[in-house]
Scaffold this motif. Structure first.
Motif, PDB file in Angstrom:
ATOM      1  N   UNK A   1      84.720 -10.856 174.103  1.00  0.00           N
ATOM      2  CA  UNK A   1      85.349  -9.444 173.777  1.00  0.00           C
ATOM      3  C   UNK A   1      86.162  -9.397 172.429  1.00  0.00           C
ATOM      4  N   UNK A   2      85.390 -10.268 171.509  1.00  0.00           N
ATOM      5  CA  UNK A   2      85.956 -10.389 170.045  1.00  0.00           C
ATOM      6  C   UNK A   2      84.908  -9.685 169.207  1.00  0.00           C
ATOM      7  N   UNK A   3      84.775  -8.363 168.717  1.00  0.00           N
ATOM      8  CA  UNK A   3      83.691  -7.828 167.961  1.00  0.00           C
ATOM      9  C   UNK A   3      83.059  -8.721 166.953  1.00  0.00           C
ATOM     10  N   UNK A   4      82.088  -8.694 166.767  1.00  0.00           N
ATOM     11  CA  UNK A   4      81.151  -9.688 165.847  1.00  0.00           C
ATOM     12  C   UNK A   4      80.091  -8.955 165.264  1.00  0.00           C
ATOM     13  N   UNK A   5      79.790  -9.099 163.976  1.00  0.00           N
ATOM     14  CA  UNK A   5      78.880  -8.406 163.458  1.00  0.00           C
ATOM     15  C   UNK A   5      77.885  -9.086 162.865  1.00  0.00           C
ATOM     16  N   UNK A   6      76.636  -8.969 163.297  1.00  0.00           N
ATOM     17  CA  UNK A   6      75.354 -10.026 162.982  1.00  0.00           C
ATOM     18  C   UNK A   6      74.300  -9.158 162.014  1.00  0.00           C
ATOM     19  N   UNK A   7      73.908  -9.900 160.938  1.00  0.00           N
ATOM     20  CA  UNK A   7      72.805  -9.458 160.223  1.00  0.00           C
ATOM     21  C   UNK A   7      71.664  -9.854 160.803  1.00  0.00           C
ATOM     22  N   UNK A   8      70.750  -9.066 161.341  1.00  0.00           N
ATOM     23  CA  UNK A   8      69.584  -9.375 162.251  1.00  0.00           C
ATOM     24  C   UNK A   8      68.571  -9.962 161.290  1.00  0.00           C
ATOM     25  N   UNK A   9      68.685  -9.560 159.877  1.00  0.00           N
ATOM     26  CA  UNK A   9      67.409 -10.080 159.150  1.00  0.00           C
ATOM     27  C   UNK A   9      67.509 -11.564 158.908  1.00  0.00           C
TER      28      UNK A   9
END
Length: 295
Positions: free
Chosen positions: A68-76
């Motif tokens: 439940x900790x928002x995480x951002x992932x660069x899919x490239x």
């Protein structure tokens, strides 16, 4: 769809909110990877995942949060076998058949500095996507519901690992695209997000990898497509060394091909690739491609 390069692997350790559980537990690990896009004008295509839950579809009160900790992932960055751990949680022993994924926003950044965002909390998801294995958009919860084809049984001390593969090329729907005289993309006005993904159990899945080359050496940026029943199951691009990897491939029969502008598959040296590939549970297959110029 692009697969390259050395990438920063972000490891996110997450634990259940119900850490007060004192009974027997097992460990569940969720990993993220990408089937990439065919445009080379982007430095990032990112998703922000706010929360992941697991439980049983027959009991709404059974859902427990494992991240439940928002995480951002660069899919490239998550290509050619590179993964990032979204959750690594201890959960009580028992059977589970439903997982929920909450994606709040997405962003695309171009090499020319242009940046675009799409917020699912404000705009919702665009369409139903092409999600495999019965995955569905839950408009009430604004989540993606992932039913497990076979109930996940957590036993004391067990370790289970699943892979979520998001197809960037099919999920990020570009809008207002302008092209130059060579049909190369110059710019766009924005995008919508239509999640297209697959979800697999790594305990029973295999790997297909190899190299794309011609008589002069290895070839980067070749598109390698794995087909099942006449449609693309997943795909990747060869990296700067001509290497490619397709991970999380379930048992079954497939065909495989590669494409690269200015090249065709050489009839010599590709005999293994012309027929059906039979993937066995947890197998590793090496499939190399021999290319030749098309003119």
């Amino acid at each position: 769809m692009k697969y390259f390069f050395v990438a920063l692997l972000v490891i996110v350790a997450a634990s259940c909110e119900n850490d007060t559980t004192t009974g027997p537990v097992g460990t569940l690990s969720l990993k993220l990877t990408d089937a990439p896009m065919h445009y080379s004008q982007f430095m990032s295509a990112s998703v922000t995942i706010d929360k992941i839950e697991i439980g049983n579809s027959t009991d709404v009160n059974s859902m427990m949060t494992i991240m439940n900790t928002p995480m951002t992932y660069n899919l490239l960055e998550l290509v050619n076998g590179i993964t990032s751990t979204m959750a690594n949680a201890e959960i009580p022993v028992g059977d589970y058949n439903l997982m929920r994924l909450y994606i709040s926003s997405t962003e695309m950044k171009m090499l020319n500095g242009d940046s675009f965002t799409y917020n699912m909390n404000q705009n919702g998801y665009s369409g139903g996507g092409m999600m495999q294995n019965g995955m569905m958009l839950n408009n009430q919860n604004r989540s993606i519901d992932i039913p497990l084809n076979h109930p996940l049984t957590i036993s004391n001390g067990s370790m289970s690992e699943f892979l979520l593969d998001i197809d960037v090329d099919q999920s990020f729907m570009l809008q207002g695209v302008n092209y130059d005289n060579n049909n190369m993309m110059m710019n766009m006005s924005g995008f919508t997000f239509m999640p297209t993904m697959r979800f697999v159990d790594m305990a029973t899945s295999g790997i297909i990898s190899g190299t794309v080359q011609d008589a002069h050496g290895n070839l980067p940026n070749a598109t390698v497509s794995l087909m099942q029943n006449g449609t693309i199951y997943t795909s990747t691009h060869s990296n700067s060394n001509g290497h490619y990897a397709l991970i999380g491939i379930p048992q079954g029969a497939y065909t495989i091909k590669t494409e690269l502008n200015g090249y065709i598959m050489n009839p010599i040296g590709n005999e293994q690739n012309m027929g059906v590939l039979n993937m066995m549970s947890k197998a590793t297959l090496n499939v190399d491609f021999n290319m030749m110029t098309s003119n």
